[in-house]
Structures are given as structure tokens and as C-alpha cells.
Write a protein that holds these residues in place. Sequence first.
Motif, PDB file in Angstrom:
ATOM      1  N   PHE A  92      -3.229  -7.563  -5.998  1.00  0.00           N
ATOM      2  CA  PHE A  92      -2.766  -7.329  -7.230  1.00  0.00           C
ATOM      3  C   PHE A  92      -2.619  -8.653  -7.904  1.00  0.00           C
ATOM      4  CE2 PHE A  92      -0.895  -3.662  -4.905  1.00  0.00           C
ATOM      5  CZ  PHE A  92      -1.487  -2.626  -5.434  1.00  0.00           C
ATOM      6  N   ALA A  93      -2.525  -8.631  -9.478  1.00  0.00           N
ATOM      7  CA  ALA A  93      -2.580  -9.807 -10.147  1.00  0.00           C
ATOM      8  C   ALA A  93      -1.975  -9.595 -11.485  1.00  0.00           C
ATOM      9  CB  ALA A  93      -3.779 -10.742 -10.368  1.00  0.00           C
ATOM     10  N   PRO A  94      -0.979 -10.545 -12.003  1.00  0.00           N
ATOM     11  CA  PRO A  94      -0.381 -10.160 -13.213  1.00  0.00           C
ATOM     12  C   PRO A  94      -1.543  -9.697 -14.117  1.00  0.00           C
ATOM     13  CG  PRO A  94       0.611 -12.023 -12.108  1.00  0.00           C
ATOM     14  CD  PRO A  94      -0.731 -11.775 -11.368  1.00  0.00           C
ATOM     15  N   GLY A  95      -1.143  -8.560 -15.071  1.00  0.00           N
ATOM     16  CA  GLY A  95      -2.100  -7.864 -15.795  1.00  0.00           C
ATOM     17  C   GLY A  95      -2.717  -6.628 -15.589  1.00  0.00           C
ATOM     18  N   ASP A  96      -2.750  -6.432 -13.732  1.00  0.00           N
ATOM     19  CA  ASP A  96      -3.524  -5.322 -13.695  1.00  0.00           C
ATOM     20  C   ASP A  96      -2.677  -4.155 -14.049  1.00  0.00           C
ATOM     21  OD1 ASP A  96      -5.114  -6.617 -11.861  1.00  0.00           O
ATOM     22  OD2 ASP A  96      -3.781  -6.550 -10.129  1.00  0.00           O
ATOM     23  N   ALA A  97      -3.409  -3.098 -14.358  1.00  0.00           N
ATOM     24  CA  ALA A  97      -2.634  -1.716 -14.774  1.00  0.00           C
ATOM     25  C   ALA A  97      -2.548  -0.914 -13.581  1.00  0.00           C
ATOM     26  CB  ALA A  97      -3.906  -0.910 -15.794  1.00  0.00           C
ATOM     27  N   VAL A  98      -1.194  -0.453 -13.458  1.00  0.00           N
ATOM     28  CA  VAL A  98      -0.988   0.408 -12.179  1.00  0.00           C
ATOM     29  C   VAL A  98      -0.195   1.698 -12.487  1.00  0.00           C
ATOM     30  CG1 VAL A  98      -1.201  -1.871 -10.911  1.00  0.00           C
ATOM     31  CG2 VAL A  98       1.144  -1.104 -11.628  1.00  0.00           C
ATOM     32  N   SER A  99      -0.089   2.198 -11.345  1.00  0.00           N
ATOM     33  CA  SER A  99       0.992   3.387 -11.460  1.00  0.00           C
ATOM     34  C   SER A  99       1.610   3.605 -10.013  1.00  0.00           C
ATOM     35  CB  SER A  99       0.195   4.706 -11.667  1.00  0.00           C
ATOM     36  OG  SER A  99      -0.936   4.903 -11.129  1.00  0.00           O
ATOM     37  N   ILE A 100       2.450   4.317 -10.051  1.00  0.00           N
ATOM     38  CA  ILE A 100       3.429   4.515  -8.846  1.00  0.00           C
ATOM     39  C   ILE A 100       3.417   5.698  -7.880  1.00  0.00           C
ATOM     40  CG2 ILE A 100       6.155   3.778  -8.112  1.00  0.00           C
ATOM     41  CD1 ILE A 100       4.679   1.565  -9.348  1.00  0.00           C
ATOM     42  N   ILE A 101       3.199   5.303  -6.641  1.00  0.00           N
ATOM     43  CA  ILE A 101       3.649   6.465  -5.929  1.00  0.00           C
ATOM     44  C   ILE A 101       5.073   6.683  -5.641  1.00  0.00           C
ATOM     45  CG2 ILE A 101       3.357   7.303  -3.252  1.00  0.00           C
ATOM     46  CD1 ILE A 101       0.633   7.152  -4.986  1.00  0.00           C
ATOM     47  N   PRO A 102       5.487   7.770  -5.867  1.00  0.00           N
ATOM     48  CA  PRO A 102       7.049   8.271  -5.988  1.00  0.00           C
ATOM     49  C   PRO A 102       7.718   7.576  -4.611  1.00  0.00           C
ATOM     50  CG  PRO A 102       5.713  10.157  -6.647  1.00  0.00           C
ATOM     51  CD  PRO A 102       4.846   9.339  -6.048  1.00  0.00           C
ATOM     52  N   PRO A 103       8.522   6.991  -4.989  1.00  0.00           N
ATOM     53  CA  PRO A 103       9.551   6.293  -3.464  1.00  0.00           C
ATOM     54  C   PRO A 103      10.304   7.232  -2.908  1.00  0.00           C
ATOM     55  CG  PRO A 103      10.481   5.769  -5.524  1.00  0.00           C
ATOM     56  CD  PRO A 103       9.154   6.367  -5.987  1.00  0.00           C
ATOM     57  N   ARG A 104      10.498   7.067  -1.740  1.00  0.00           N
ATOM     58  CA  ARG A 104      11.526   8.027  -0.959  1.00  0.00           C
ATOM     59  C   ARG A 104      12.936   7.915  -1.631  1.00  0.00           C
ATOM     60  NH1 ARG A 104      10.784  10.897   3.761  1.00  0.00           N
ATOM     61  NH2 ARG A 104      12.760  11.602   4.718  1.00  0.00           N
ATOM     62  N   GLN A 105      13.296   6.419  -1.751  1.00  0.00           N
ATOM     63  CA  GLN A 105      14.747   6.507  -2.251  1.00  0.00           C
ATOM     64  C   GLN A 105      14.448   6.075  -3.918  1.00  0.00           C
ATOM     65  OE1 GLN A 105      15.624   3.385   0.979  1.00  0.00           O
ATOM     66  NE2 GLN A 105      17.577   4.662   1.164  1.00  0.00           N
ATOM     67  N   MET A 106      15.164   6.994  -4.697  1.00  0.00           N
ATOM     68  CA  MET A 106      15.083   6.968  -5.965  1.00  0.00           C
ATOM     69  C   MET A 106      16.136   5.888  -6.571  1.00  0.00           C
ATOM     70  SD  MET A 106      15.557   9.736  -9.404  1.00  0.00           S
ATOM     71  CE  MET A 106      15.456  11.068  -7.753  1.00  0.00           C
ATOM     72  N   ALA A 107      17.090   5.921  -5.853  1.00  0.00           N
ATOM     73  CA  ALA A 107      18.405   4.727  -6.362  1.00  0.00           C
ATOM     74  C   ALA A 107      17.837   3.256  -5.858  1.00  0.00           C
ATOM     75  CB  ALA A 107      19.579   5.150  -5.819  1.00  0.00           C
ATOM     76  N   ARG A 108      17.290   3.329  -4.801  1.00  0.00           N
ATOM     77  CA  ARG A 108      16.771   2.096  -4.368  1.00  0.00           C
ATOM     78  C   ARG A 108      15.460   1.362  -5.384  1.00  0.00           C
ATOM     79  NH1 ARG A 108      15.353  -2.255  -3.943  1.00  0.00           N
ATOM     80  NH2 ARG A 108      14.902  -3.668  -2.270  1.00  0.00           N
ATOM     81  N   TRP A 109      14.743   2.374  -5.673  1.00  0.00           N
ATOM     82  CA  TRP A 109      13.479   1.792  -6.594  1.00  0.00           C
ATOM     83  C   TRP A 109      13.438   2.718  -7.791  1.00  0.00           C
ATOM     84  CZ3 TRP A 109      11.942  -2.261  -3.916  1.00  0.00           C
ATOM     85  CH2 TRP A 109      11.813  -2.095  -2.632  1.00  0.00           C
ATOM     86  N   PRO A 110      14.559   2.503  -8.699  1.00  0.00           N
ATOM     87  CA  PRO A 110      14.444   3.341  -9.868  1.00  0.00           C
ATOM     88  C   PRO A 110      13.365   3.101 -10.926  1.00  0.00           C
ATOM     89  CG  PRO A 110      16.477   1.763 -10.033  1.00  0.00           C
ATOM     90  CD  PRO A 110      15.624   1.571  -8.766  1.00  0.00           C
ATOM     91  N   ALA A 111      12.782   3.911 -11.509  1.00  0.00           N
ATOM     92  CA  ALA A 111      11.606   3.751 -12.344  1.00  0.00           C
ATOM     93  C   ALA A 111      11.841   3.727 -13.931  1.00  0.00           C
ATOM     94  CB  ALA A 111      10.597   4.670 -12.208  1.00  0.00           C
ATOM     95  N   TYR A 112      13.225   4.228 -14.128  1.00  0.00           N
ATOM     96  CA  TYR A 112      13.607   4.322 -15.610  1.00  0.00           C
ATOM     97  C   TYR A 112      14.044   3.015 -16.173  1.00  0.00           C
ATOM     98  CZ  TYR A 112      13.958   9.579 -15.742  1.00  0.00           C
ATOM     99  OH  TYR A 112      13.769  10.704 -15.502  1.00  0.00           O
ATOM    100  N   GLY A 113      13.197   2.251 -16.595  1.00  0.00           N
ATOM    101  CA  GLY A 113      13.370   0.750 -17.455  1.00  0.00           C
ATOM    102  C   GLY A 113      12.122   0.084 -18.047  1.00  0.00           C
TER     103      GLY A 113
END
Length: 328
Positions: A80-101
Motif C-alpha cells: 500500500f502507498a499513500p493515495g491508494d483507493a481502498v475499502s475495508i473488510i468489516p472488522p470483528r471488533q467494531m469498537a476497536r476499529w470504528p469506521a465512522y469518521g
Amino acid sequence: MARVVRFYSHGGPEVLRIEDLEVPRPGAGEVRISVKALGLNRAEASMRKGTYIEMPALPSGLGLEAAGIVEALGDGIEGFAPGDAVSIIPPRQMARWPAYGELATFPAELVVKHPPWLGFEAAAATWMQYLTAHGALIDVARLGRDQPVVITAASSSVGLAAIQIANLIGAVPIAVTRTSAKKAALLDAGAVHIVATQEEDIEARLREIAPQGVPVVLDPIGGPIFTPLTAAMARGGILIEYGGLSPEPTPFPLSDVLAKTLTLRGYLVHEVTGDPERLEAAKTFILDGLASGALKPIIARTFPFEDIVEAHRFLESGEQFGKIVVTV
């Protein structure tokens, strides 16, 4: 500083707050993303209400799906490099890895470079629904060509993903929905048959469609619908339960389970996301399906980040057809 969504108490959508917080630099093995779009899921509403399988300390962030641009890399990151377009596989722990931000950090193994032709909104509406449906229908049920499959909550994002996957492999998707209001849209989305639970006898209608019985049922609802669903199933069939949306008790259909040797199987998408081999196979299937056009995320409505409360209200309304996306 970055805007993030948190909640300090359990309750309705109104408990969600947008706050300015300092987002730490990514640690070893982590990728920080400048978020462009979020995909909303009922699991997030459940955690907000305090009814989810994960019970975090408060205040807590939330969110399972995001797409954006790589903004910073932790130590040890390759590919990976800065500027790459990416999306996220849902994490097992939502509170540890929150996406809303505006900024969000995830383990590198959950970050996917999505194809350049897949925009941020579609990318944020991809992984949870297709991974859930693929894991249930392909991995667990081994759904095959020409087999009928009952898909309840068919107008949800997972329901629509399941319809598309069933069609892709040559199965026969039977969409179950509350009323016939969404019938035309479900037919356009690829359903071969429609059953409206508030207007028809579910068991009788399913027996008419599949006289030999239905071998596979995919259900996130539970509750009283279990009785007619199992009554219409084929010998040796499997019912996969991945939700529990009904507020009513779920009966155990003992006589049908015994007489037909049925399997009633609980299922979580974490079974796939936590198994590298299964996850890689699912990612290949999904990306190939997206590239061919056989899989195409259906977005019900898009909200701006500032309207996260309204987006959650719409999420719980049951009115949507497909995925709700929030742009950041």
C-alpha cells in the motif's frame, strides 16, 4: 483533528454525536484512511442500542464499512502507498476499529485495493453484504445450479447480494418480503419468485414454487416465520440464520427438524473474515462478479456525514431497498 461519530449512552439514533478528536498515527501493521464513504449496517444500530454481540465501553465509536484513500501507513506495511483507493473488510471488533469518521485506522489485512472503476460509494457498499451472502450460500450451504433458495428480508443489502449471487451460480432465488410494494423492484433485481408474508400463506406459496421443498433458506429475522419456512423445506435442507431481527420468540420446529433431518445453522460473517483462505476465495469471487457486472451494489439512499442521525433513522425504518451510504 478529525470529525468522528461516537455515542455516550445506548438508545435511538439521537444518541449519535459528531465530535472533533485527535486520531493517532497508525501503529505497526495498520493503515490510516481518509474516509470518503461509509456503508451502514444493522449491526451498527444494534450496537448503538446495546443489543449487539459486542458490548463496548462508552463512549464508543462504531461502523463496519468504509472506503477512501490511504493517508498514512504504520511500520511493516507493504503493498500500500499513500493515495491508494481502498475499502475495508468489516472488522470483528467494531469498537476497536470504528469506521465512522473522517479518518479511520484498520489492520492492513482488512484493507483492500479496490478497482479504479469501483467508486467510493459502491466500494463502501460492497464487502459486508457480499461476504455475508457468499459465506452463507457458497461456503456453508453449498448452493448449486437450479436449486431454489429462499431469501428473507430480500430488499436488504444482504438480501439483494444473495439474489445476485444465486443468479450468478445458476440457482433460483425466491425473495421473501413483507408486502408486494417492492415486488417490481425485487424482480428487476433478479428475484425469480416473490413471496409477500403479510399478503400470502408463506408455506403454501413456497410449496407451490418448490413442490419438492426448498433446500436452502437464508434468514436474518427469526421469530414466528421459522414455522412456515421449515414446513416448506426439503429433506436434508439447511436454514442459515444470520440475524435475529424479530422481537418475538423464535419457535423450534421440532417435528419438521426431525422428520426432514433439517439443519438450523447460526452464521456470522466473521467465519469468513477470520479465515484467510476462505476470505481470499470470497474476495476473488466478489471482485470477479463486480468486474463482470453480475454483482452490482444497489444503493438505497446517500446521506452526508452531518446527517448521520437521519441516516440511522432511515436504516431502522425498513423502507430502504439496498444499502445506505454516508459520504464524508
